[in-house]
Design a protein around this motif. Sequence first.
Motif, PDB file in Angstrom:
ATOM      1  N   PRO A 164       0.829  -0.930   0.140  1.00 34.23           N
ATOM      2  CA  PRO A 164      -0.145  -0.176   0.239  1.00 34.23           C
ATOM      3  C   PRO A 164       0.864   1.391  -0.043  1.00 34.23           C
ATOM      4  CG  PRO A 164      -0.128  -1.122   2.273  1.00 34.23           C
ATOM      5  CD  PRO A 164       0.612  -1.969   1.173  1.00 34.23           C
ATOM      6  N   THR A 165       0.690   2.085  -0.973  1.00 42.89           N
ATOM      7  CA  THR A 165       1.300   3.451  -1.193  1.00 42.89           C
ATOM      8  C   THR A 165       0.222   4.558  -1.363  1.00 42.89           C
ATOM      9  OG1 THR A 165       1.546   3.001  -3.540  1.00 42.89           O
ATOM     10  CG2 THR A 165       3.325   2.111  -2.182  1.00 42.89           C
ATOM     11  N   GLY A 166      -0.977   4.274  -1.208  1.00 40.28           N
ATOM     12  CA  GLY A 166      -1.953   5.044  -1.569  1.00 40.28           C
ATOM     13  C   GLY A 166      -1.909   5.462  -3.427  1.00 40.28           C
ATOM     14  N   MET A 167      -1.606   4.378  -3.938  1.00 38.60           N
ATOM     15  CA  MET A 167      -1.407   4.479  -5.290  1.00 38.60           C
ATOM     16  C   MET A 167      -0.366   5.460  -5.835  1.00 38.60           C
ATOM     17  SD  MET A 167      -2.701   1.941  -6.411  1.00 38.60           S
ATOM     18  CE  MET A 167      -2.894   2.047  -8.142  1.00 38.60           C
ATOM     19  N   ARG A 168       0.425   5.761  -4.895  1.00 39.31           N
ATOM     20  CA  ARG A 168       1.741   6.726  -5.392  1.00 39.31           C
ATOM     21  C   ARG A 168       2.816   5.630  -5.747  1.00 39.31           C
ATOM     22  NH1 ARG A 168       2.421  11.576  -2.690  1.00 39.31           N
ATOM     23  NH2 ARG A 168       4.233  11.877  -3.926  1.00 39.31           N
ATOM     24  N   LEU A 169       3.574   6.187  -6.566  1.00 40.67           N
ATOM     25  CA  LEU A 169       4.717   5.420  -7.144  1.00 40.67           C
ATOM     26  C   LEU A 169       6.037   5.539  -6.468  1.00 40.67           C
ATOM     27  CD1 LEU A 169       5.827   3.527  -9.372  1.00 40.67           C
ATOM     28  CD2 LEU A 169       6.191   5.455 -10.798  1.00 40.67           C
ATOM     29  N   LEU A 342      16.848 -11.338  -9.654  1.00 38.80           N
ATOM     30  CA  LEU A 342      16.260 -11.320 -11.050  1.00 38.80           C
ATOM     31  C   LEU A 342      17.005 -10.315 -12.091  1.00 38.80           C
ATOM     32  CD1 LEU A 342      12.484 -12.546 -11.288  1.00 38.80           C
ATOM     33  CD2 LEU A 342      14.519 -13.720 -10.952  1.00 38.80           C
ATOM     34  N   GLU A 343      17.638  -9.223 -11.317  1.00 41.27           N
ATOM     35  CA  GLU A 343      18.274  -8.179 -11.901  1.00 41.27           C
ATOM     36  C   GLU A 343      17.622  -7.502 -12.823  1.00 41.27           C
ATOM     37  OE1 GLU A 343      21.666 -10.541 -13.720  1.00 41.27           O
ATOM     38  OE2 GLU A 343      22.768  -9.757 -11.959  1.00 41.27           O
ATOM     39  N   ILE A 344      16.255  -7.244 -12.221  1.00 40.91           N
ATOM     40  CA  ILE A 344      15.265  -6.383 -12.868  1.00 40.91           C
ATOM     41  C   ILE A 344      14.844  -4.984 -12.061  1.00 40.91           C
ATOM     42  CG2 ILE A 344      14.337  -8.068 -14.241  1.00 40.91           C
ATOM     43  CD1 ILE A 344      12.126  -8.295 -12.275  1.00 40.91           C
ATOM     44  N   PRO A 345      14.394  -4.025 -13.025  1.00 42.20           N
ATOM     45  CA  PRO A 345      13.922  -2.796 -11.979  1.00 42.20           C
ATOM     46  C   PRO A 345      12.432  -3.360 -11.243  1.00 42.20           C
ATOM     47  CG  PRO A 345      14.149  -2.448 -14.424  1.00 42.20           C
ATOM     48  CD  PRO A 345      14.205  -3.921 -14.428  1.00 42.20           C
ATOM     49  N   VAL A 346      12.546  -2.813 -10.198  1.00 44.05           N
ATOM     50  CA  VAL A 346      11.434  -3.097  -9.306  1.00 44.05           C
ATOM     51  C   VAL A 346      10.751  -1.855  -8.955  1.00 44.05           C
ATOM     52  CG1 VAL A 346      10.546  -4.255  -7.084  1.00 44.05           C
ATOM     53  CG2 VAL A 346      12.258  -5.313  -8.621  1.00 44.05           C
ATOM     54  N   LEU A 347       9.305  -1.492  -8.710  1.00 42.26           N
ATOM     55  CA  LEU A 347       8.633  -0.332  -8.334  1.00 42.26           C
ATOM     56  C   LEU A 347       7.561  -1.001  -7.180  1.00 42.26           C
ATOM     57  CD1 LEU A 347       8.356   1.592 -11.656  1.00 42.26           C
ATOM     58  CD2 LEU A 347       9.853   1.971  -9.461  1.00 42.26           C
ATOM     59  N   ILE A 348       7.022  -0.072  -6.472  1.00 41.99           N
ATOM     60  CA  ILE A 348       5.940  -0.293  -5.640  1.00 41.99           C
ATOM     61  C   ILE A 348       4.944   0.689  -6.006  1.00 41.99           C
ATOM     62  CG2 ILE A 348       5.776  -0.680  -3.131  1.00 41.99           C
ATOM     63  CD1 ILE A 348       8.675  -0.345  -2.592  1.00 41.99           C
ATOM     64  N   CYS A 349       3.616  -0.047  -5.902  1.00 45.09           N
ATOM     65  CA  CYS A 349       2.504   0.660  -6.175  1.00 45.09           C
ATOM     66  C   CYS A 349       1.296   0.092  -5.724  1.00 45.09           C
ATOM     67  CB  CYS A 349       2.429   1.308  -7.624  1.00 45.09           C
ATOM     68  SG  CYS A 349       0.934   2.279  -7.660  1.00 45.09           S
ATOM     69  N   GLY A 350       0.519   0.234  -4.689  1.00 41.31           N
ATOM     70  CA  GLY A 350      -0.439  -0.541  -4.346  1.00 41.31           C
ATOM     71  C   GLY A 350      -1.600   0.417  -3.505  1.00 41.31           C
TER      72      GLY A 350
END
Length: 388
Positions: A164-169, A342-350
């Motif tokens: 949960p990020t309040g749908m902020r990136l 996995l050596e990939i970009p990761v972002l959090i948004c929920g």
Amino acid sequence: MAPQIPEILSRLVGFPTISRQSNLELLDYVESLLVPAGITVRRFSHADGSRANLWATAGPEIDGGIVLSGHSDVVPVAGQDWSFDPFVLRQDEGRWYGRGAVDMKGFVAAAIHAMLSAAARDLQKPLHLALSYDEEVGCLGVRGMIESLAREPLRPAFCLIGEPTGMRLATGHKGKTALRACCQGQEGHSALAPQALNALHLGAAFLQRLQARQEQLASDGARDPAYTIPYTTIHAGVMRGGEALNIVPRSCEIEFEIRHIAADDPSAILSNLLHDAEAIVSPHRDRFAGAAIKIETLSSYPGLDTPEDSPTVSLVASLLGTNLPTIKVAFGTEGGLFAQGLEIPVLICGPGDMAQGHKPDEYVEISQIEKCERFLERVVGVLERRNA
């Protein structure tokens, strides 16, 4: 007709998947939705078979695509004063209440719904769903799945963690190392206390050193202004020791943690604390040969620090349709493990606010779930493009 998010969330909340307990019935339910839709599903089980991770793929089994990641476990409800059954979803005044509603079965329900939508469309790149176990106790369960996926030839393009990020990136979170300091003294009768070595006193001295190191980090340490607390923190949460008032305690345990920003190396901080521990006990060794403070690592996970100029950040921000600046979250996630493994970009948004999690009458705003649903629909649309 495919179930809608409220129905899916109601079923998910109904499974009491407290950490270290079985999540298999929840996974059975998820598979019962995904497999008939033509979605490929695999499990990665704990060694004792009591719980498992789930990896599902809609669309072609090729390189690229997007991972939607969430955890299936929730924190306990014991000792909390709930107004209703925490494992029965309840709707009231624009909110859904229930254990895990915000952390993080609300996102998982939306992600399952997105997978079902994706399965009915002509995807050019895959959409993956990753569900883990035992996240709440140190991001333990997901590691085996990531290790297995890392040995495979195909790689997703990036991963979205739906905390949960309040749908902020969000582009980052601190890393965490949980530790235990075991203080060893020598017991004796309290009437002759100076002839013994009080382990609680050793522990108290060690707590003072923890505080001093924290003050040093706060005043002179590295800074990352994207965090609410912009520096690395050291926190002691548990202290145990002693059997009776008239016995000088022989042993004492202190559980503490280091939550570090990317610029700080937790191993260097630990090295300083080991030096502090030795400085506390060494003056006692002439009289008490067994005097010691030993520090053991209980668990750890890496931080996440995805560059702001990453093309993935630009893409996801465009799908969110917002000009708000990115944030970094105070709590930990599995994001750092996915990024490293996995050596990939990761972002959090929920959807939702973590301030509503881990407490009685946990809830998520329905408007947040609806916003997440629209966002994930746009994510699926990206995977339909020929140049995805």
